[in-house]
Every structure is written in structure tokens, then in C-alpha cells.
Design a protein around this motif. Structure first.
Motif, mmCIF file in Angstrom:
data_model
loop_
_atom_site.group_PDB
_atom_site.id
_atom_site.type_symbol
_atom_site.label_atom_id
_atom_site.label_comp_id
_atom_site.label_asym_id
_atom_site.label_seq_id
_atom_site.Cartn_x
_atom_site.Cartn_y
_atom_site.Cartn_z
ATOM 1 N N PHE A 18 0.848 -1.188 0.000
ATOM 2 C CA PHE A 18 0.000 0.000 0.000
ATOM 3 C C PHE A 18 0.886 1.240 0.000
ATOM 4 O O PHE A 18 2.098 1.163 0.227
ATOM 5 N N SER A 19 0.270 2.381 -0.273
ATOM 6 C CA SER A 19 0.969 3.654 -0.133
ATOM 7 C C SER A 19 0.651 4.241 1.227
ATOM 8 O O SER A 19 -0.456 4.094 1.740
ATOM 9 N N ARG A 63 -1.734 6.639 -6.139
ATOM 10 C CA ARG A 63 -2.224 5.576 -7.025
ATOM 11 C C ARG A 63 -1.590 5.606 -8.414
ATOM 12 O O ARG A 63 -1.316 4.560 -8.998
ATOM 13 N N GLU A 64 -1.346 6.817 -8.930
ATOM 14 C CA GLU A 64 -0.840 6.923 -10.298
ATOM 15 C C GLU A 64 0.671 6.841 -10.389
ATOM 16 O O GLU A 64 1.210 6.484 -11.426
ATOM 17 N N SER A 65 1.350 7.177 -9.292
ATOM 18 C CA SER A 65 2.810 7.219 -9.341
ATOM 19 C C SER A 65 3.461 6.290 -8.325
ATOM 20 O O SER A 65 4.096 5.301 -8.681
ATOM 21 N N ASN A 69 5.449 2.951 -9.378
ATOM 22 C CA ASN A 69 6.912 2.880 -9.533
ATOM 23 C C ASN A 69 7.668 2.681 -8.219
ATOM 24 O O ASN A 69 8.894 2.565 -8.218
ATOM 25 N N HIS A 70 6.943 2.667 -7.094
ATOM 26 C CA HIS A 70 7.499 2.352 -5.767
ATOM 27 C C HIS A 70 8.470 3.404 -5.243
ATOM 28 O O HIS A 70 9.153 3.152 -4.245
ATOM 29 N N GLU A 71 8.551 4.567 -5.867
ATOM 30 C CA GLU A 71 9.468 5.604 -5.405
ATOM 31 C C GLU A 71 8.717 6.660 -4.598
ATOM 32 O O GLU A 71 7.605 7.048 -4.953
ATOM 33 N N PRO A 72 9.335 7.140 -3.501
ATOM 34 C CA PRO A 72 8.636 8.115 -2.643
ATOM 35 C C PRO A 72 8.516 9.490 -3.296
ATOM 36 O O PRO A 72 9.311 9.851 -4.167
ATOM 37 N N ILE A 73 7.521 10.232 -2.842
ATOM 38 C CA ILE A 73 7.324 11.619 -3.275
ATOM 39 C C ILE A 73 7.161 12.479 -2.033
ATOM 40 O O ILE A 73 6.458 12.094 -1.096
ATOM 41 N N TYR A 101 5.851 4.083 -0.695
ATOM 42 C CA TYR A 101 5.357 2.736 -1.001
ATOM 43 C C TYR A 101 5.803 1.776 0.098
ATOM 44 O O TYR A 101 6.992 1.722 0.450
ATOM 45 N N ILE A 102 4.850 1.043 0.657
ATOM 46 C CA ILE A 102 5.151 0.049 1.684
ATOM 47 C C ILE A 102 4.975 -1.334 1.070
ATOM 48 O O ILE A 102 3.862 -1.743 0.733
ATOM 49 N N ASP A 103 6.077 -2.024 0.921
ATOM 50 C CA ASP A 103 6.113 -3.318 0.244
ATOM 51 C C ASP A 103 5.586 -4.422 1.164
ATOM 52 O O ASP A 103 6.158 -4.681 2.226
#
Length: 346
Positions: A18-19, A63-65, A69-73, A101-103
Motif C-alpha cells: 500500500f501507499s 495511485r498513479e505514481s 513505480n514504488h518511489e517516494p514523493i 510505497y510500503i512493500d
């Protein structure tokens, strides 16, 4: 409804990703304060960071980014009046939001959230640690750890030894000032806990108190000897405990982050519960009732050996004197007093 930590743990146990969005900086008026968090999945969200246009944009970014791509913003939102007409952000301040992103496949994340929930429940001093590297081709774009006072750093940490020591021994300094080194940003986010409230008695006043306490992020445990009063349907989002009688109270985990409220029906069991509460070490004990009722109970307890200075620690009559009469008004007076005392402690 599960808490955010409970939801995160459930998802991670199922290996679902989840994000995770957190307000990491806030200045002026904003929908919610720094430290507010939410989980974002493709089909739903858990909790809120304030709603409105800002939250809608965070959800879209997640959701869109981030989820893709699993990279933080780290996104800056200007909520000032000058930007209101164009952005829809009308609060008057500004804030930064971290979206990460939390894997679900990473067992480290489950361990961190599990220990965070434990710290919240037990009232331990703890801090989320976000290590953000948004440079191109970063090996570790985002790291999630937990610093627990007296227990060290929980989770995988790939960074300088200097920062590891600071995160273990002095996380507050980083939390206040923030730290950046070689393009890597270290963010420390305190875990806020309202504490655990033990409501003895499931009547009308307790029902109103529980509603307010949950909104103020307390964990609420309701104790009564009547199942029709102590149940999950009546006290939504609370823990209900039905006891055989008030002479046999279970061994709850009472600590310096516990609040004991004595509001039994007709004051029938107040003396019994107060005697039990005085044998524990909670942060707060409050008992409802008139001055004359309180004095009668205190006298009986003094007769069996309780010292006056011990009884003086009890907040009774409970609540601030605001002329409250209805259960809802009484609940407001009670929670106002608790907020006041909690603020003193913090």
C-alpha cells in the motif's frame, strides 16, 4: 473500525502492499497537523490527512505514481489564500506530505508497524524514521524504521553510522530540526498516543465520553457487569469487557499512559472501583458524583487505611466546572479536563 496501525498490520500479514501518506511539515492553518497519516490502496483509503483538494491530490499521486513505480514523493502544498482560487486549498497555511510505497513482501515493514502499534498502546516514546533518497537510481529510495526509547532502532537502516546513533539516542533533535546529508533526507515522526481510557460503567455519560475519546485518539476499554451495556454494538470502535462483578476486576495493563474513569450506575460500585484504581499507577483517575458523595467514599476509604494525600490525586467531581447537565455536556467537561491534564504531562 480498525486503527491505522491495525489495518497496516493486517495488510502486511496478507503480504499486500500500500501507499503510506504522512504530513511531515505543517505551517499555519492546515486541514490536519503534522504526523497525520493515511493508507492508500487502489480500491480504498484508511484514515485521512484532512480531506478536500489536498487529500484528493495525495491519493491521485499515490495511485498513479507511488503505487506503480514504488518511489517516494515529497509534495509541498501551498494552502495560503493567494493560492486558494487556483488550487482549492483554502486553509491559509502550507504543508509537506510524504507519500511512500510500503512493500507487503518486506517482513521489515510488518515488524515496524507491529512495534509501532505496541508502542502506541503501551504509551512508549517512539518515533517513525523515514529515510528518503529521491536522487536518480538510488539503491534505497525509501527506508522505514522505528526508534523506541530504551530499545534502539527497529527495522533495516542503510545510512551513516552518525545518523544511526542520533536516531537511537537523540531522535527528538532530528524531529525538531530535520536532517539532510548527501541528498538523503532523514525525517523523524513521533508516534502520538492519546493513551488508554478505562471506563468503568457503560451508562449514558460513558457512552458520550467514549465517542469524544475515540475522536481524540484514545484507546477506550468499557467495563460493566451488564452485557447489554458493555458491548461492541453500543460502544462502537471500543473494547467492551463484561465482568461478573466489580469485586473481581481483571488485571488490565495499567501504566503511566492510562486514564481510569469511574462512572458506575447510581455510584453503586464507585468505592470498589476507586479502591482498585488506587492500587495501580495510572496517569489519571476521575470519579463522577457530588462533593458529598465523594467525601463519604473518601471517609470510608480512609477508615480502612487509605491516606488523604493518596485520595487527593483523584479528580472528583470529575470534569471542569462548566455548568454541564446533560450526558453530552458532562462528557465535554470530562474530556476538557483530561485534555488539560494530558497537555500538562506532555
Amino acid at each position: 473500525m480498525k486503527s491505522l496501525f491495525q489495518e497496516a498490520i493486517m495488510l502486511l500479514k496478507e503480504k499486500k502492499s500500500f501507499s503510506f501518506a504522512t504530513i511531515i511539515n505543517q505551517d499555519g492553518s492546515a486541514p490536519r497537523s503534522a504526523g497525520s497519516k493515511m493508507l492508500i490502496l487502489p480500491e480504498r483509503i484508511v484514515e485521512t490527512i484532512g480531506g478536500g483538494a489536498m487529500e484528493a491530490d495525495v491519493i491521485r499521486q499515490a495511485r498513479e505514481s507511488v503505487y506503480t513505480n514504488h518511489e517516494p514523493i515529497i509534495k509541498f502544498y501551498d494552502l495560503s489564500p493567494n493560492e486558494a482560487a487556483n488550487s482549492g486549498f483554502i486553509c491559509g497555511g502550507n504543508c509537506e506530505v510524504l507519500i511512500a510505497y510500503i512493500d507487503g513482501q518486506n517482513s521489515n515493514n510488518l515488524k515496524v508497524f507491529t512495534e509501532a502499534q505496541k508502542a502506541e498502546i503501551e504509551g512508549k516514546k517512539a518515533w517513525f524514521v523515514y529515510v528518503v533518497n529521491i536522487s536518480e537510481n538510488a539503491i534505497h529510495p525509501f527506508q522505514l524504521c522505528l526508534s523506541v526509547k530504551g530499545e534502539g532502532l527497529i527495522g533495516d537502516f542503510y545510512g551513516s553510522e552518525k545518523f544511526r546513533e542520533n536516531l537511537i539516542f537523540n531522535p527528538i533533535r532530528i524531529a525538531i530540526h530535520g536532517e539532510t546529508q548527501d541528498g538523503v533526507r532523514y525525517i523523524v515522526d513521533p508516534i502520538h498516543t492519546g493513551g488508554t481510557m478505562y471506563l468503568f460503567g457503560g451508562g449514558h455519560v460513558s457512552l458520550e465520553v467514549a465517542k469524544l475519546a475515540k475522536r481524540l485518539e484514545f484507546r477506550v476499554v468499557v467495563i460493566d457487569d451488564r452485557e447489554e451495556y458493555a458491548n461492541a454494538k453500543r460502544f462502537e470502535d471500543c473494547e467492551a469487557v463484561v465482568i461478573d462483578d466489580f469485586n473481581h476486576i481483571p488485571e488490565f495493563s495499567i501504566n503511566g499512559n492510562s486514564y481510569i474513569l469511574i462512572i458506575t450506575r447510581g455510584h453503586l460500585h464507585d468505592k470498589t472501583v476507586l479502591s482498585w484504581a488506587l492500587s495501580k499507577e495510572p496517569f489519571y483517575i476521575g470519579m463522577i458524583g457530588s462533593l458529598s458523595k465523594r467525601d463519604t467514599i473518601y471517609q470510608k476509604l480512609e477508615e480502612v487505611g487509605y491516606e488523604k494525600k493518596c485520595l487527593e490525586k483523584v479528580h472528583s467531581p470529575i470534569g471542569l466546572a462548566i455548568g454541564a447537565e446533560t450526558p453530552a455536556e458532562i462528557a465535554i467537561s470530562i474530556m476538557a479536563e483530561i485534555i488539560k491534564e494530558r497537555t500538562k504531562k506532555e
